[in-house]
Design an enzyme around this catalytic site. Structure first.
Site, mmCIF file in Angstrom:
data_model
loop_
_atom_site.group_PDB
_atom_site.id
_atom_site.type_symbol
_atom_site.label_atom_id
_atom_site.label_comp_id
_atom_site.label_asym_id
_atom_site.label_seq_id
_atom_site.Cartn_x
_atom_site.Cartn_y
_atom_site.Cartn_z
ATOM 1 N N VAL A 128 44.743 40.936 41.725
ATOM 2 C CA VAL A 128 44.195 42.007 42.445
ATOM 3 C C VAL A 128 43.809 43.307 41.478
ATOM 4 C CG1 VAL A 128 44.862 43.596 44.289
ATOM 5 C CG2 VAL A 128 45.757 41.464 44.409
ATOM 6 N N ASP A 145 35.986 37.754 48.454
ATOM 7 C CA ASP A 145 36.669 38.106 47.202
ATOM 8 C C ASP A 145 37.858 39.286 47.588
ATOM 9 O OD1 ASP A 145 37.050 38.054 44.325
ATOM 10 O OD2 ASP A 145 36.757 40.086 44.754
ATOM 11 N N LYS A 151 42.046 39.181 47.891
ATOM 12 C CA LYS A 151 42.881 40.111 47.278
ATOM 13 C C LYS A 151 43.572 40.702 48.456
ATOM 14 C CE LYS A 151 39.492 40.826 43.449
ATOM 15 N NZ LYS A 151 38.388 41.619 43.249
ATOM 16 N N GLY A 196 36.807 42.417 34.218
ATOM 17 C CA GLY A 196 36.232 42.503 32.968
ATOM 18 C C GLY A 196 37.080 41.776 32.027
ATOM 19 N N GLU A 204 49.764 39.457 38.652
ATOM 20 C CA GLU A 204 49.206 41.076 38.532
ATOM 21 C C GLU A 204 47.472 40.833 38.527
ATOM 22 O OE1 GLU A 204 48.834 44.358 39.051
ATOM 23 O OE2 GLU A 204 51.086 44.408 38.228
ATOM 24 N N GLU A 261 27.917 37.379 40.376
ATOM 25 C CA GLU A 261 27.852 35.931 39.946
ATOM 26 C C GLU A 261 26.419 35.385 40.317
ATOM 27 O OE1 GLU A 261 30.185 33.652 39.107
ATOM 28 O OE2 GLU A 261 31.537 35.393 38.919
ATOM 29 N N GLY A 305 25.460 41.115 34.498
ATOM 30 C CA GLY A 305 26.687 40.263 34.657
ATOM 31 C C GLY A 305 27.777 40.640 35.386
ATOM 32 N N ILE A 346 44.300 47.434 37.112
ATOM 33 C CA ILE A 346 45.271 48.359 37.756
ATOM 34 C C ILE A 346 46.605 47.682 37.932
ATOM 35 C CG2 ILE A 346 45.478 49.695 39.847
ATOM 36 C CD1 ILE A 346 42.675 50.019 39.999
HETATM 37 N N1 LIG Z 1 36.072 37.877 35.192
HETATM 38 C C1 LIG Z 1 37.106 38.770 35.614
HETATM 39 O O1 LIG Z 1 37.083 40.051 35.494
HETATM 40 C C2 LIG Z 1 38.311 38.267 36.486
HETATM 41 C C3 LIG Z 1 39.009 39.435 36.927
HETATM 42 C C4 LIG Z 1 40.197 39.029 37.687
HETATM 43 C C5 LIG Z 1 40.530 37.771 37.766
HETATM 44 N N2 LIG Z 1 39.581 36.685 37.585
HETATM 45 C C6 LIG Z 1 39.808 35.294 37.830
HETATM 46 O O2 LIG Z 1 40.130 34.674 36.666
HETATM 47 C C7 LIG Z 1 39.681 33.250 36.575
HETATM 48 C C8 LIG Z 1 38.752 33.322 35.576
HETATM 49 O O3 LIG Z 1 37.934 33.943 35.599
HETATM 50 P P1 LIG Z 1 36.718 34.006 34.401
HETATM 51 O O4 LIG Z 1 35.722 35.120 34.593
HETATM 52 O O5 LIG Z 1 37.350 33.960 33.058
HETATM 53 O O6 LIG Z 1 35.776 32.589 34.845
HETATM 54 P P2 LIG Z 1 34.746 31.979 33.737
HETATM 55 O O7 LIG Z 1 34.207 32.937 32.610
HETATM 56 O O8 LIG Z 1 33.900 31.038 34.606
HETATM 57 O O9 LIG Z 1 35.683 30.719 33.102
HETATM 58 C C9 LIG Z 1 36.347 29.897 33.731
HETATM 59 C C10 LIG Z 1 37.117 28.761 32.543
HETATM 60 O O10 LIG Z 1 37.749 27.653 33.470
HETATM 61 C C11 LIG Z 1 37.257 26.559 32.884
HETATM 62 N N3 LIG Z 1 37.430 25.532 33.933
HETATM 63 C C12 LIG Z 1 36.750 25.505 35.077
HETATM 64 N N4 LIG Z 1 36.935 24.586 35.918
HETATM 65 C C13 LIG Z 1 37.825 23.929 35.122
HETATM 66 C C14 LIG Z 1 38.580 22.546 35.354
HETATM 67 N N5 LIG Z 1 38.269 21.968 36.559
HETATM 68 N N6 LIG Z 1 39.340 22.174 34.295
HETATM 69 C C15 LIG Z 1 39.605 22.873 33.221
HETATM 70 N N7 LIG Z 1 38.992 23.937 33.112
HETATM 71 C C16 LIG Z 1 38.160 24.674 34.089
HETATM 72 C C17 LIG Z 1 36.131 26.611 32.367
HETATM 73 O O11 LIG Z 1 35.706 25.690 31.269
HETATM 74 P P3 LIG Z 1 34.340 25.634 30.762
HETATM 75 O O12 LIG Z 1 34.115 26.716 29.923
HETATM 76 O O13 LIG Z 1 34.522 24.639 29.815
HETATM 77 O O14 LIG Z 1 33.207 25.516 31.541
HETATM 78 C C18 LIG Z 1 35.943 28.123 31.725
HETATM 79 O O15 LIG Z 1 36.431 28.055 30.460
HETATM 80 C C19 LIG Z 1 39.031 33.210 38.137
HETATM 81 O O16 LIG Z 1 39.926 32.734 39.128
HETATM 82 C C20 LIG Z 1 38.652 34.645 38.427
HETATM 83 O O17 LIG Z 1 38.519 34.856 40.028
HETATM 84 C C21 LIG Z 1 38.431 37.035 36.884
#
Ligand SMILES: NC(=O)c1ccc[n+]([C@@H]2O[C@H](COP(=O)([O-])OP(=O)(O)OC[C@H]3O[C@@H](n4cnc5c(N)ncnc54)[C@H](OP(=O)(O)O)[C@@H]3O)[C@@H](O)[C@H]2O)c1
Length: 409
Positions: A132, A201, A205, A302, A129, A190, A187, A136
């Site tokens: 995307v 992106d 989705k 978020g 879920e 990126e 923030g 929502i």
């Molecule tokens: N942020 C959002 O609002 C959002 C919404 C929907 C989906 N997503 C998806 O959710 C995922 C995470 O997003 P995020 O925003 O939380 O990213 P983030 O803040 O950059 O966190 C990524 C985490 O993954 C860890 N990591 C990265 N590469 C790794 C590896 N090779 N082995 C082990 N750990 C690893 C990092 O470790 P370190 O902390 O040690 O660097 C960090 O803790 C992504 O795929 C993103 O597309 C994000």
């Protein structure tokens, strides 16, 4: 002692921390539904020195093999970025017999089908879920609708960064680069914004949605992907004078014998359900044959909205999902017969290659043209004028007569 549902969390960034905290704050409610306490037993990160967990019983590691060694592991949650190592980790987790939940859209867009097939063989479930539109509940909604309704079209504003930039360019009359820098400071974007502003992106989705709705991806030749980086302040102002707003919209549509996927900036009139979706908000609109049109709006990203999607998936994991889709026998209309409209910027008429069968070609002001015609002719026009700024207009747009336009312009 009551046994618990044991979870390993891959990634401890925005999403990982949100999931960790929500499991703590909502433990009682989760336990009520699942009948057992839910425990995060391990957290995998890349750089272990950056992190500290207050609960010393939770294993903090940078080695995935440590996670695979955990006995009685029930669920693995993927909150890391990129196709790899996410795909390998999730595949291994399924092979170990764990249910999985992922927020990783890029990985799931490319490997979702393989993971779902593998999970079916292993009798475990995959929740996705959060891949995307963040908070929502679009995947659950589609799954509920798909039982009897036939879904013909799905549209969405599913990249909050692009929508934030377009909204602020229009409201504050600022250039793209300045609003992008502001989004990065806040923030919302990126440091490397390509994935968001060039439509990658949103395309990931869209591929996930296509798999859910139509059971397959569109062919590459039926995918259009355009970003927002070419849109200028002047184009936004010209469109606003016509009562139109630029929005970056994903459209997935089943056509005669293929799936059409368009990820591009479009111009919306105020009759369109996405007209008032501003800033980082997301929206998804579904057209289905029984219910008609449903539009869902909400936070697309978020910490807590995404954690909400992951946690709701956790509760659904133990339900059986029917992945079989009935064959759709219905004949679909030829979309090429539909009439569409486009706006063209920064051009001289003698520089455009005009398709004779267009119904209407109007110059609205210096360099700005309006054209109307059958979608098939408009597509031909776009192909013959490759590289020209041409944007579809949607939402029952009525062109004022030229005299009225001159008055507002
Ligand atoms: N942020 C959002 O609002 C959002 C919404 C929907 C989906 N997503 C998806 O959710 C995922 C995470 O997003 P995020 O925003 O939380 O990213 P983030 O803040 O950059 O966190 C990524 C985490 O993954 C860890 N990591 C990265 N590469 C790794 C590896 N090779 N082995 C082990 N750990 C690893 C990092 O470790 P370190 O902390 O040690 O660097 C960090 O803790 C992504 O795929 C993103 O597309 C994000």
């Amino acid at each position: 002692m009551m046994s618990s549902i044991n979870i390993a969390l891959l990634g401890f960034g925005t999403v990982g921390k949100g999931v960790f905290e929500t499991i703590e704050t909502h433990q009682e409610r989760i336990q009520y539904y699942l009948g057992k306490p839910v425990k995060i037993v391990a957290v995998l990160v890349k750089n272990i020195t950056k992190h500290h967990l207050s609960d010393s019983e939770v294993l903090l590691t940078d080695n995935f093999e440590d996670v695979m060694q955990i006995p009685n592991l029930d669920i693995v949650i993927d909150a890391i970025c990129g196709k790899e190592p996410g795909f390998t980790y999730i595949k291994r987790s399924i092979e170990k017999g764990c249910h999985v939940v992922t927020a990783n859209k890029e990985m799931f867009a490319f490997h979702g089908q393989e993971l779902l097939s593998l999970a079916a063989k292993q009798h475990v479930s995959v929740g996705f879920e959060a891949t995307v539109a963040g908070g929502i509940p679009i995947i659950q909604t589609l799954r509920s609708l798909l039982k009897v309704n036939r879904i013909t079209k799905v549209e969405g504003i599913i990249n909050g960064t692009s929508n934030y930039i377009l909204t602020n360019m229009r409201e504050q009359d600022l250039p793209f680069e300045q609003v992008l820098a502001d989004a990065q400071n806040k923030g919302y974007a990126e440091a490397n914004p390509t994935n968001d502003i060039e439509g990658f992106d949103a395309l990931y989705k869209a591929l996930v949605l296509s798999q859910v709705v139509f059971g397959e991806h569109p062919e590459e030749e039926n995918i259009i992907r355009k970003g927002i980086s070419q849109i200028t302040q002047e184009q936004i102002e010209n469109a606003a004078n016509l009562g139109l707003k630029f929005k970056h919209v994903v459209k997935l549509e089943k056509q005669e014998n293929h799936i059409q996927c368009k990820v591009q900036p479009v111009l919306l009139s105020n009759a369109h359900p996405f007209y008032s979706i501003e800033g980082v908000q997301n929206a998804v609109s579904i057209n289905a044959d029984i219910v008609g049109n449903i539009t869902l709006t909400g936070p697309g990203a978020g910490k807590l909205p995404t954690a909400s999607a992951v946690i709701e998936d956790l509760l659904h994991l133990f339900e059986k999902h029917d992945s079989v889709r009935l064959h759709d026998e219905r004949q679909l209309e030829d979309q090429g017969e539909e009439v569409g409209q486009r706006l063209i910027f920064n051009q001289r008429l003698d520089h455009l290659c005009i398709v004779d069968s267009l119904e209407e070609v109007e110059q609205l002001q210096e360099g700005v043209f309006y054209i109307k015609g059958r979608e098939a002719d408009l597509t031909r026009f776009e192909q013959e004028n490759d590289g020209v700024a041409i944007y579809p207009i949607e939402g029952n747009f009525q062109l004022l007569n030229k005299q009225q336009y001159a008055n507002i312009g």
